[in-house]
Every structure is written in C-alpha cells, then in structure tokens.
Scaffold this motif. Structure first.
Motif: not given
Length: 313
Positions: A52-63, A92-106
């Motif tokens: 179920s998609p819900q709209e959200y107004e984000a604050v951050e802009t850096r990927p 538990a979500y730990r962190e993410c890392r962006l490398d090129g067009q790939m977002l790694y989720l840990y």
C-alpha cells in the motif's frame, strides 16, 4: 522458446502483486514527485497481504541520507496510517551505501528469518520505495556482511522496481520467466545478450513483456540501452508469427550513439529468442512510412538477423 516457470515462487508473488496500487484507506491514488521531495513509501496493508503506497514529504536530498530517511518511515509506520511495516519486527536495519546506481542495504542476520511470503513483499516494498531516489536504479540486500541468498543458495543480486511487473486485473496467476534480451555493447556497434528473471501476470503476453524489458534498459555494466526509456508502446499485436509494434514518436530519439540497426534487431532477435515470432513490423504513431535515423526504412518487416550479435564472452 525458453520459458522457465516457478509456481511456488509465483504463488508468493500473488501476495506481492495483489492490489499494489490500492491504499490502506479509501482515498485518491497517491502519487510521487521526487523533484518536489514527495515520495511513495510502500507499506503493507493492515492484513499484511498487499503493498500500500503512501505519500511522504522528505526532508533530506542527498541520496544516502534520503534512503535512511525513507527506511525510517518504512520501519516506523505513522500512527495515523492503518498499515504495517514490510519488515519483520525482529529485523534491524543497519545502514546503506550507494555505489554507482546500486544502493546496498545492510540488515542484521534476522532478515533471513522472515517467512518467504513476507520477504518477497518486503523486497518489493524496498525496491519500489528506494528506486524513486534520483540516481538509484537498483537495490542489493545484505544480511550481516553477506549478500542475501534465495532458497536455492544463489545471491539475489540487484533488484529493480521493474522486476515486479504488475497487472491488477488478475491477482491470482503470476509466474517467473527467464528472458534473454539483446542490448548494445559499450561501443554501440554490436548486440550483446543479457539474461534476467522477471515476475509477471500470465495475462501479459510474452511479446509485450520482452518489449517492456527492452524499454527498461540493460542491467549489466557496459551494456547500452537500445530504446529510449521514455518511449511508449501504443499497441502491440501478433498475426501469423508477425509482431506489429506501434511506438510513439519517442522511438525516434536516442540518447546513446548506437548503430541505427541495433534498436531494430534488438527487438527482432529478443522476440525470436522468447517467442515464435519470425518477423516484426515497427510503426511510429501508426505509420510505417518512417525513415529511422534517416537510414532504415520502417516500410517493411524485419526478420531475424544474427549478424549484429557480438561474440559471447
């Protein structure tokens, strides 16, 4: 024709695909506008069986910071929404890392403890939420320090929103299909094969599926698109093993400098790999009287031509 089906996998994806665009409450269909900072966050509905998609107004802009912010929303569902997080409460979500067009989720190792039906829903929610971020085309899930594996022990690898091809008209029959598609090599002079698996409604024709995936573009590094991503299929039909495809005028525009014959034979040869199609008639806005790139006349049908396919590595 090569077509691999996995019905157990398809049953799980019935849950992912059922009423994806329906909200948790009766309301207008939510929409995203990333350029304005508005995103869709994909939760589970109250019964936990559909997205179920819900709209959200984000604050951050850096990927990466934005990805963390959206992950926070996915995990901590606002109280005014009759929804639930797609992640198990044990994960538990730990962190993410962006490398090129790939977002790694840990995530921690508890990610693998989710039931298969919930994990697939979760994967779809993560992909559809996070690939809205500019520059993020794929996600890759890690459990602890190891890439997430499927039930056959193979790395799931890159996941794109386009891996979840949805059709809400029939939510009871989905299947997984392996496609062999042709894109341009890095020089733009030869076609190279790319294999991918997609899950789709069985009411989607194989011809439509192949063309949609060609429009979605390549996933492998060093491959170039053969069709403009903004191009639309106005109609597609098959008669006597001839596929008639009517594109809009965006078909005539191409960002990458590829040989003028590659888009034509990427379509023809990809369709021939997956279907019984022997010839293809391409039209633009309903007209065959078009010179593609001022070189190729579309006023005829095109047969399979392997001369443009490069050698497999």
């Amino acid at each position: 024709m090569k077509k691999a089906r996995s019905w157990s996998f398809g049953v799980l994806f019935c849950l992912v695909c059922a009423m994806l665009l329906s909200g948790c409450k009766e309301r207008e269909t939510p929409s995203s506008a990333p350029e304005e900072g508005r995103y869709l966050v994909y939760y589970l509905n109250s019964s936990g069986v559909t997205l179920s998609p819900q709209e959200y107004e984000a604050v951050e802009t850096r990927p990466e910071a934005l990805a963390d912010e959206l992950m926070g929303q996915l995990i901590h569902v606002p109280k005014d929404l009759d929804c639930q997080t797609p992640l198990s409460e044990k994960v538990a979500y730990r962190e993410c890392r962006l490398d090129g067009q790939m977002l790694y989720l840990y995530f921690d190792v508890n990610y693998v403890s989710m039931k298969p039906e919930q994990e697939i829903l979760c994967r779809a929610a993560l992909a559809r939420t996070l690939t809205q971020i500019q520059g993020v085309d794929y996600i890759s899930i890690y459990c602890g320090d190891q890439p997430f594996m499927d039930r056959q022990g193979n790395p799931v690898g890159a996941v794109a929103a386009s891996d979840f091809i949805l059709n809400t008209s029939n939510v009871n029959a989905y299947e997984k299909t392996e496609l062999k598609l042709y894109f341009a090599d890095k020089t733009g002079t030869k076609l190279v094969a790319e294999t991918r698996e997609v899950v789709h409604n069985i009411n989607t024709s194989m011809e439509q599926l192949v063309v949609e995936q060609l429009l979605a573009g390549p996933k492998e590094e060093g491959h170039l698109a053969v069709l403009p991503s903004e191009c639309k299929v106005l109609s597609l039909s098959v008669t006597d093993n001839v596929c008639y495809i009517n594109f809009d005028s965006a078909f005539l525009k191409m960002e990458h400098p590829v040989n003028e014959y590659l888009p034509i034979y990427a379509i023809v040869d990809s369709l021939a790999e997956m279907t019984n199609i022997t010839r293809v008639q391409i039209m633009v806005n309903g007209s065959q009287n078009v010179m593609f790139r001022d070189v190729v006349s579309l006023n005829n049908t095109f047969e399979v031509n392997r001369d443009y396919i490069g050698e497999e590595k």
